[in-house]
Design an enzyme around this catalytic site. Structure first.
Site, PDB file in Angstrom:
ATOM      1  N   GLU A  70      -2.348 -21.277  39.406  1.00 24.50           N
ATOM      2  CA  GLU A  70      -3.315 -21.465  38.530  1.00 24.50           C
ATOM      3  C   GLU A  70      -4.497 -20.381  38.800  1.00 24.50           C
ATOM      4  OE1 GLU A  70      -5.929 -25.079  38.935  1.00 24.50           O
ATOM      5  OE2 GLU A  70      -6.621 -24.639  37.102  1.00 24.50           O
ATOM      6  N   ASP A  87      -0.248 -25.563  41.097  1.00 25.34           N
ATOM      7  CA  ASP A  87      -1.684 -25.945  40.722  1.00 25.34           C
ATOM      8  C   ASP A  87      -2.217 -26.474  42.254  1.00 25.34           C
ATOM      9  OD1 ASP A  87      -4.244 -26.515  40.296  1.00 25.34           O
ATOM     10  OD2 ASP A  87      -3.335 -27.950  38.226  1.00 25.34           O
ATOM     11  N   ILE A  89      -5.159 -27.530  43.096  1.00 21.45           N
ATOM     12  CA  ILE A  89      -5.781 -28.786  43.147  1.00 21.45           C
ATOM     13  C   ILE A  89      -5.646 -29.120  41.604  1.00 21.45           C
ATOM     14  CG2 ILE A  89      -7.801 -30.255  43.414  1.00 21.45           C
ATOM     15  CD1 ILE A  89      -9.096 -28.039  45.275  1.00 21.45           C
ATOM     16  N   ASP A  90      -5.079 -30.215  41.210  1.00 16.89           N
ATOM     17  CA  ASP A  90      -4.773 -30.815  39.928  1.00 16.89           C
ATOM     18  C   ASP A  90      -5.830 -31.957  39.981  1.00 16.89           C
ATOM     19  OD1 ASP A  90      -4.243 -30.795  37.231  1.00 16.89           O
ATOM     20  OD2 ASP A  90      -3.246 -32.627  37.728  1.00 16.89           O
ATOM     21  N   THR A  92      -9.516 -31.208  39.506  1.00 18.16           N
ATOM     22  CA  THR A  92     -10.606 -30.286  40.167  1.00 18.16           C
ATOM     23  C   THR A  92     -11.902 -31.205  39.935  1.00 18.16           C
ATOM     24  OG1 THR A  92      -9.281 -28.526  39.366  1.00 18.16           O
ATOM     25  CG2 THR A  92     -11.580 -28.021  40.438  1.00 18.16           C
ATOM     26  N   ASP A 215      -0.126 -27.643  35.334  1.00 19.16           N
ATOM     27  CA  ASP A 215      -0.365 -29.027  35.310  1.00 19.16           C
ATOM     28  C   ASP A 215       0.801 -30.132  35.279  1.00 19.16           C
ATOM     29  OD1 ASP A 215      -3.199 -28.440  35.149  1.00 19.16           O
ATOM     30  OD2 ASP A 215      -2.954 -28.393  32.950  1.00 19.16           O
TER      31      ASP A 215
END
Ligand code: IPD
Ligand code: CA
Length: 265
Positions: A70, A87, A89-90, A92, A215
């Protein structure tokens, strides 16, 4: 019996390692260096740190695989058929607001097909994982999508396009139709966890447009290995290209596609 490949174990260990710094940073939010990436789309130093740890750990295990990150974008490997889609941190926005629903999402793609996925929600210590043909699991427990047959008894999750994202009008049409049809709609704020929840049978379906490959890549294999369906809005498999996802079980998938199509007009 759960049989896990050595590589999946390495992937899960990488997720746990990256999560340790995330959890520390989550506890010290006010000291984070937060910069604006775009309207309502933040990137934090925690994000970048976690991505770096994941890259390092996975590179150690498979030095030649490529990456789609990402934050870091596409990094080609010598091995052209394998790439990690990550990702760090999905969720955020949740992370930055102190809302505990966020996760690390890691998928492994081989020749354009997702063959393994790990989604780790550190605050609940929930490790979702799947490998092609071997089933989907939450920690050590085998997952199965819900068996619900009626939309009117179903709880669906979605993502609401926010400031700076296109598709607000279309989303309102979709939501208008869905809320008149189902038992409940939830917006938890992490697409990866939304898919993991469908795999776990906690939610009966999920839909969203304008989504990125990182994602959804890991969530796609989780839902499929839990016996569910994931398609684009046309019922095809171009989710990563179109950014459209509809996920649910055998009974609800076609009705969901039809409902969304009618709503969009
Ligand atoms: C977002 C989350 C959210 C979804 C957005 C994504 P981020 O990812 O998955 O649930 O609705 O479309 O961009 O920015 O938290 O990594
Ligand atoms: Ca994301």
């Amino acid at each position: 019996m759960m049989v896990r490949s050595a590589l999946l174990n390495v992937t899960m260990a990488a997720a746990r390692k990256a999560a340790r710094s995330l959890v520390r940073d989550y506890g010290e939010l006010e000291q984070l260096q937060v910069s604006m990436k775009g309207p309502a789309d933040f990137v934090s130093s925690a994000d970048i740190k976690a991505e770096k740890t994941l890259r390092q750990e996975l590179k150690k295990a498979r030095p030649h695989y490529g990456f789609l990150l990402e934050e870091g974008g596409e990094i080609a490997g010598d091995d052209k058929s394998h790439r990690w889609i990550i990702d760090p941190i999905d969720g955020t926005t949740n992370f930055l607001h102190g809302i505990p629903n966020f996760c690390i999402s890691i998928a492994l793609e081989r020749d354009g097909e997702i063959i393994a996925g790990v989604i780790y929600q550190p605050l609940g210590d929930e490790m979702f994982h799947a490998e092609r043909g071997a089933g989907a699991f939450l920690n050590e427990r085998r997952l199965r999508v819900s068996a619900r047959r009626k939309l009117e008894e179903s709880v669906l999750t979605t993502g609401i396009p926010f400031l700076g994202r296109p598709g607000h009008e279309v989303f309102l049409k979709e939501l208008g139709a869905v809320m008149k049809t189902v038992a409940g709609v939830r917006r938890f704020g992490s697409a990866a966890l939304d898919l993991a929840y469908v795999a776990a049978g906690r939610c009966d379906g999920y839909w969203e447009a304008g989504i990125k490959p990182w994602d959804i890549a890991a969530g796609i294999i989780l839902v499929r290995e839990a016996g569910g369906y994931v398609t684009d809005y046309d019922g095809g498999t171009r989710m990563m290209e179109t950014g459209e996802v509809v996920a649910s079980n055998d009974h609800l998938h076609q009705p969901m596609l039809k409902l969304l199509k009618t709503a969009r007009g």
